[in-house]
Design a protein around this motif. Structure first.
Motif, short mmCIF file in Angstrom:
data_model
loop_
_atom_site.label_atom_id
_atom_site.label_comp_id
_atom_site.label_asym_id
_atom_site.label_seq_id
_atom_site.Cartn_x
_atom_site.Cartn_y
_atom_site.Cartn_z
N ALA A 17 0.84 -1.20 0.00
CA ALA A 17 0.00 0.00 0.00
C ALA A 17 0.87 1.26 0.00
O ALA A 17 0.73 2.13 -0.88
CB ALA A 17 -0.94 -0.01 1.22
N GLU A 36 9.18 4.00 7.62
CA GLU A 36 9.01 2.54 7.73
C GLU A 36 9.88 1.99 8.84
O GLU A 36 11.06 2.34 8.95
CB GLU A 36 9.39 1.91 6.38
CG GLU A 36 9.77 0.44 6.41
CD GLU A 36 8.61 -0.54 6.49
OE1 GLU A 36 7.43 -0.11 6.60
OE2 GLU A 36 8.88 -1.75 6.49
N ASP A 37 9.30 1.12 9.66
CA ASP A 37 10.08 0.38 10.64
C ASP A 37 10.32 -1.02 10.06
O ASP A 37 9.46 -1.90 10.16
CB ASP A 37 9.30 0.31 11.96
CG ASP A 37 10.07 -0.47 13.02
OD1 ASP A 37 11.07 -1.12 12.65
OD2 ASP A 37 9.67 -0.42 14.19
N ALA A 43 3.11 -8.00 5.87
CA ALA A 43 2.43 -8.99 5.02
C ALA A 43 3.12 -9.07 3.66
O ALA A 43 3.31 -10.15 3.10
CB ALA A 43 0.97 -8.61 4.85
N THR A 44 3.54 -7.91 3.16
CA THR A 44 4.16 -7.85 1.83
C THR A 44 5.43 -8.72 1.78
O THR A 44 5.67 -9.39 0.77
CB THR A 44 4.47 -6.38 1.47
OG1 THR A 44 3.24 -5.65 1.58
CG2 THR A 44 5.04 -6.24 0.08
N LEU A 50 0.39 -14.01 -5.53
CA LEU A 50 -0.38 -14.48 -6.69
C LEU A 50 -1.50 -13.51 -7.09
O LEU A 50 -2.15 -12.93 -6.23
CB LEU A 50 -1.00 -15.83 -6.32
CG LEU A 50 -1.43 -16.72 -7.48
CD1 LEU A 50 -0.21 -17.21 -8.24
CD2 LEU A 50 -2.22 -17.91 -6.97
N ILE A 171 6.70 5.18 13.48
CA ILE A 171 5.74 6.25 13.79
C ILE A 171 5.05 5.84 15.08
O ILE A 171 4.38 4.80 15.12
CB ILE A 171 4.69 6.42 12.66
CG1 ILE A 171 5.34 7.01 11.41
CG2 ILE A 171 3.52 7.25 13.16
CD1 ILE A 171 4.99 8.42 11.07
N GLY A 319 -6.41 -7.08 2.48
CA GLY A 319 -6.75 -8.49 2.66
C GLY A 319 -5.84 -9.44 1.90
O GLY A 319 -4.62 -9.28 1.90
N VAL A 323 -1.95 -7.73 -4.03
CA VAL A 323 -1.09 -7.63 -5.22
C VAL A 323 -1.87 -7.12 -6.42
O VAL A 323 -1.40 -6.24 -7.15
CB VAL A 323 -0.44 -9.00 -5.52
CG1 VAL A 323 0.31 -8.99 -6.83
CG2 VAL A 323 0.49 -9.38 -4.38
C1 LIG Z 1 1.20 -15.70 3.95
C2 LIG Z 1 0.55 -14.64 3.10
C3 LIG Z 1 0.30 -14.91 1.76
C4 LIG Z 1 -0.28 -13.93 0.95
N1 LIG Z 1 -0.48 -14.22 -0.37
C5 LIG Z 1 -1.02 -13.28 -1.18
C6 LIG Z 1 -1.20 -13.55 -2.56
O1 LIG Z 1 -0.85 -14.63 -3.06
N2 LIG Z 1 -1.76 -12.57 -3.34
C7 LIG Z 1 -2.13 -11.36 -2.81
O2 LIG Z 1 -2.63 -10.51 -3.56
N3 LIG Z 1 -1.98 -11.09 -1.50
C8 LIG Z 1 -1.44 -12.01 -0.68
N4 LIG Z 1 -1.28 -11.75 0.64
C9 LIG Z 1 -1.81 -10.48 1.16
C10 LIG Z 1 -0.85 -9.32 0.94
O3 LIG Z 1 0.37 -9.65 1.53
C11 LIG Z 1 -1.43 -8.04 1.54
O4 LIG Z 1 -2.66 -7.73 0.92
C12 LIG Z 1 -0.52 -6.84 1.37
O5 LIG Z 1 0.83 -7.18 1.45
C13 LIG Z 1 -0.85 -5.77 2.41
O6 LIG Z 1 0.04 -4.71 2.25
P1 LIG Z 1 0.05 -3.48 3.26
O7 LIG Z 1 1.02 -2.49 2.70
O8 LIG Z 1 -1.33 -3.01 3.52
O9 LIG Z 1 0.59 -4.06 4.64
P2 LIG Z 1 2.05 -4.59 5.06
O10 LIG Z 1 2.71 -5.29 3.94
O11 LIG Z 1 1.87 -5.36 6.32
O12 LIG Z 1 2.86 -3.28 5.32
C14 LIG Z 1 2.76 -2.53 6.49
C15 LIG Z 1 4.13 -1.90 6.75
O13 LIG Z 1 4.00 -0.97 7.83
C16 LIG Z 1 5.18 -1.01 8.61
N5 LIG Z 1 4.85 -0.49 9.93
C17 LIG Z 1 3.95 -0.99 10.83
N6 LIG Z 1 3.87 -0.19 11.91
C18 LIG Z 1 4.72 0.85 11.68
C19 LIG Z 1 5.05 2.02 12.41
N7 LIG Z 1 4.48 2.28 13.61
N8 LIG Z 1 5.94 2.88 11.88
C20 LIG Z 1 6.53 2.63 10.68
N9 LIG Z 1 6.24 1.53 9.93
C21 LIG Z 1 5.34 0.66 10.43
C22 LIG Z 1 5.58 -2.50 8.59
O14 LIG Z 1 6.97 -2.64 8.83
C23 LIG Z 1 5.19 -2.92 7.17
O15 LIG Z 1 6.29 -2.84 6.27
C24 LIG Z 1 -0.67 -12.69 1.49
C25 LIG Z 1 -0.42 -12.41 2.84
C26 LIG Z 1 0.19 -13.37 3.65
C27 LIG Z 1 0.46 -13.06 5.09
#
Ligand SMILES: Cc1cc2nc3c(=O)[nH]c(=O)nc-3n(C[C@H](O)[C@H](O)[C@H](O)COP(=O)(O)OP(=O)(O)OC[C@H]3O[C@@H](n4cnc5c(N)ncnc54)[C@H](O)[C@@H]3O)c2cc1C
Length: 357
Positions: A17, A36-37, A43-44, A50, A171, A319, A323
């Motif tokens: 995101a 970023e921490d 999750a990423t 996929l 943060i 969720g 991707v």
């Molecule tokens: C095992 C698994 C398999 C998956 N497979 C798929 C798939 O095949 N296809 C698909 O589309 N999706 C898949 N997903 C879902 C996908 O990973 C997520 O939808 C997506 O990565 C979410 O991204 P995000 O940026 O919202 O969150 P995140 O990737 O969790 O990013 C949040 C970031 O915030 C940072 N952070 C948190 N708190 C703080 C703070 N206080 N200060 C600074 N930084 C902070 C964290 O370090 C992290 O880097 C899967 C997830 C998992 C767990």
């Protein structure tokens, strides 16, 4: 105000995101800092990555797949070109039939549910690799692919550093100051804060009224000399994703009442049994990873401005489809931030009532 340490936007979190939103804002020449921490689990970093256009046993087209997938392919290709690297693969999926009923369902649904454009060749069992247990054959799905999300995240971090748009820090919402419409964190000042912290956002006071529904996922990495075709992903309940040489990823599980980031022996056993039911070859598990999907109760993202905290935004709830969905939705978030264009009511924060503090 020190111009070097003043930003229009601070994005908290550099997962899918935060990275993609930062990409759009920087391309629009806006002054952005991603905080970023990297020591926190994301999750990423563990996502299988996929892009699957069809959902569930009922074989229905995934939410807005015909729009999300082409937009995602276009954006990942564009970023790869700019960064001169590779993390996206437009690999087809072989959907392995569970049983005769499932095979019939695929045949009927491919016409009835508008997924015809994704359907490729119907493979007979004897055309498939010998080490794949697929006695009823498999169906090729096209316009699919996978993102090596771990590489994407690390390459985007390097790019953000080059843009002077990355700051390694946590943060802390408790110590964040806001005076005269200006936020301050680590002596950095900014006007707008966009929370992209994945499941961590659910734990903050500002967003605790929203119906997050975290889904823990685990996957394993294995090596095998199986004769699997490397140019396909194999899917029935779980998926086998060829990485390189004889290494593969296999996952992922779903657990709804465990929000720890620890790997578990239960998930490992489930995955090993799942793999043994698909693979007629020996394999060795070389790794296991766990993460929390930022899912929501109504399976729709959470996007918009906080109802009472001005200039505090949320881009979250991606969720299990981050991707494919993030590229289209981050563009919508960009349009809200720059042009005040309203977020689609289906996933706007406005669909929930804020109860107050
Ligand atoms: C095992 C698994 C398999 C998956 N497979 C798929 C798939 O095949 N296809 C698909 O589309 N999706 C898949 N997903 C879902 C996908 O990973 C997520 O939808 C997506 O990565 C979410 O991204 P995000 O940026 O919202 O969150 P995140 O990737 O969790 O990013 C949040 C970031 O915030 C940072 N952070 C948190 N708190 C703080 C703070 N206080 N200060 C600074 N930084 C902070 C964290 O370090 C992290 O880097 C899967 C997830 C998992 C767990």
């Amino acid at each position: 105000m020190d111009n070097k340490r003043h930003f229009e936007f601070v994005i908290a979190g550099q997962g899918l995101a935060g990275s993609i939103l930062a990409w759009y804002l920087i391309r629009s020449n806006r002054k952005v800092l991603v905080v970023e921490d990297s020591s926190l689990p994301s999750a990423t970093s563990v996502a299988s990555g996929l892009m699957h256009p069809v959902t569930g046993r009922r074989i229905v087209k995934s939410w807005r797949a015909d729009e999300f997938i082409p937009n995602a392919v276009k954006l990942y290709r564009e970023i790869e070109k700019e960064l001169n690297t590779r993390f996206f693969y437009d690999t087809p999926i072989l959907e392995i039939y569970h049983d005769h009923g499932n095979r019939n369902d695929w045949m009927n649904r491919s016409v009835a549910s508008g997924i015809g454009e994704f359907i490729g060749k119907d493979f007979h069992a004897d055309e498939l690799p010998q080490s794949l247990k697929a006695p009823l054959g498999a169906l090729e799905l096209k316009m699919t692919g996978w993102l090596n999300a771990t590489t994407f995240k690390s390459e985007m971090k390097k790019w953000l550093i080059k843009q002077n748009a990355f700051h390694e820090s946590t943060i802390d919402y408790h110590s964040l100051e806001k005076r005269n419409d200006v936020f301050t964190h680590d002596a950095i000042t900014f006007y707008k804060l966009i929370d992209c912290r994945g499941y961590y956002s659910a734990q903050s006071k500002s967003w605790s009224y929203l119906p997050f529904n975290p889904a823990k996922g685990e996957e394993i990495v294995f090596t095998s000399d199986a004769d699997l075709w490397k140019e396909f992903i194999y899917h029935n309940t779980f998926k086998i994703i060829p990485i390189e040489n004889n290494e593969y990823r296999f996952g992922a599980t779903y657990a709804w009442n465990d929000t720890s980031y620890e790997i578990t022996s239960e998930a490992r056993e489930k995955l090993i049994n799942g793999l043994a039911s698909l693979l007629d070859a020996s394999f060795e598990v070389s790794g296991q990873r766990a993460g929390i999907r930022p899912s929501t109760k109504d399976r729709r993202p959470l996007m918009g401005e906080h109802p009472i905290e001005k200039n505090h935004f949320l881009f979250n709830g991606l969720g299990s489809k981050g991707v494919s969905a993030a590229p289209t939705l981050a563009k919508e978030m960009h349009d809200l931030l720059l042009n005040e264009k309203k977020i689609n009511p289906e996933y706007s924060l406005e669909r929930f009532t804020f109860p107050g503090y």
